[in-house]
Scaffold this active site. Structure first.
Site: not given
Ligand code: COA
Length: 333
Positions: A113, A284, A254
């Protein structure tokens, strides 16, 4: 000699994948996706539409808007993690040929990214050294080809598209790209990686999931490192160049997650109108996300000649980068 950001273009495929459609594909909800990421929809390339096809469309627009003849382009850099072919040829050479430019230096860079910011820094160096005059920088991604649509942790995030910019030689210091910071830390490689594969590779008959061709991400850890790294990076580039955050016309981060963008914007105490947001409609798009966002403010008439942009990116590698870039093209009123 200085390097000026002369022109911008972008292309978005017409097919839209909504949160409602994803609700049918995996165990998720529109409410969860919107609250945790800010994403409502993303665009998906048509069957047979490659990364280079999208890159060419963005590039044609950027060239047209630059007022340059196509033949004035003397280098093409493509930032992508979803190249047409796994190893070779590079997507940049395919873009060059589709544009009818068969002799220019053309190559891809892989910085996920952060790819567009990395490519911008290479273009700047070549132009400032006098080795090249007009560099076409393309960020293009067909991320749908490397996305696992059974993994709710990643498939809700990513989309397809392309953006392109022309970086040209100038003798006017007021037009010069001011500074670009870039960094990486391979110790975090496992946070976001594609264990194998490439979007246009000959392995299409393989079980791509089993072969490890899809993106895997530790989302929550990536989130935390992203907020920390991006904030430090933008604070540093502004301090080192003695530029207050209030002097930024457009903060173009980004577009990975609304909450990451908000955290960095708040740390800089930016006003809402300074922050460019497209994550809601494109998701993204990795290396394409920053030029697609710049194109959005250009086409809506918000980007004018002389506006100062602060670019900021973070991605797999891990890699990061930021750039202070005045816009030196003519805006649309
Ligand atoms: N729908 C519903 N629930 C979801 C889910 C979805 N699409 N994806 C994950 N969950 C659940 C998980 O299983 C977890 O459940 P649990 O508490 O029962 O274990 C809960 O939601 C929380 O998961 P978590 O991973 O802690 O959520 P989060 O708040 O961190 O959000 C992302 C997840 C991926 C949206 C977030 O971490 C993110 O955006 N990360 C950075 C990604 C990024 O920028 N990547 C590219 C870099 S360029």
């Amino acid at each position: 000699m200085y390097a000026a950001f002369r022109s911008i273009g972008a292309y978005v495929p017409s097919r839209i994948l909504t949160n409602a459609e994803l609700e049918v594909m995996v165990d998720t909800s529109d409410e969860w996706i919107t609250k945790r990421t800010g994403i409502k929809e993303r665009h998906i390339a048509a069957e047979g539409e490659t990364t280079s096809d999208m890159g060419v469309k963005a590039a044609e627009l950027a060239i047209e808007r630059s007022g340059l003849s196509k033949d004035a382009i003397d280098m093409i850099i493509c930032a992508t993690i979803s190249p047409d072919y796994f190893c070779m040829p590079s997507t940049a050479t395919i873009i060059a040929t589709k544009l009818g430019l068969n002799k220019v230096m053309a190559f891809d860079i892989s910085a996920a990214c952060t790819g567009f910011v990395y490519a911008l820094s290479i273009a700047k160096a070549f132009v400032e050294s006098g080795m090249k005059k007009n560099v076409l920088v393309v960020g293009a991604e067909r991320l749908s080809a490397i996305t696992d649509y059974t993994d709710r942790g990643t498939c809700i995030l990513f989309g397809d598209g392309a953006g392109a910019a022309i970086i040209s030689q100038t003798d006017k210091q007021s037009e010069a790209i001011i500074d670009i910071h870039t960094g990486s830390d391979g110790a975090y490689a496992d946070l976001l990686m594609t264990p194998n594969g490439g979007s246009g590779s000959v392995h299409d008959e393989l079980d791509r999931e089993a072969a490890g061709c899809f993106m895997k991400m530790k989302g929550n850890e990536t989130f935390k490192v992203a907020v920390r790294t991006l904030t430090n990076d933008v604070v540093e580039i502004l301090e080192q160049n003695n530029i207050p955050a209030s002097a930024i016309t457009h903060f173009v981060p980004h577009q990975a997650n609304y909450r990451i963008i908000k955290a960095v914007g708040d740390a800089l105490q930016l006003a809402e109108e300074q922050v460019v947001l497209t994550v809601e409609k494109y998701g993204n798009t990795s290396g394409a996300s920053i030029p697609m966002a710049i194109n959005d403010i250009y086409e809506s008439g918000r980007l004018q000649e002389g506006d100062l942009m602060l670019l900021d990116a973070f991605g797999g590698g891990l890699t990061w980068g930021s750039a202070l870039v005045p816009f030196s093209g003519k805006g649309i009123r």
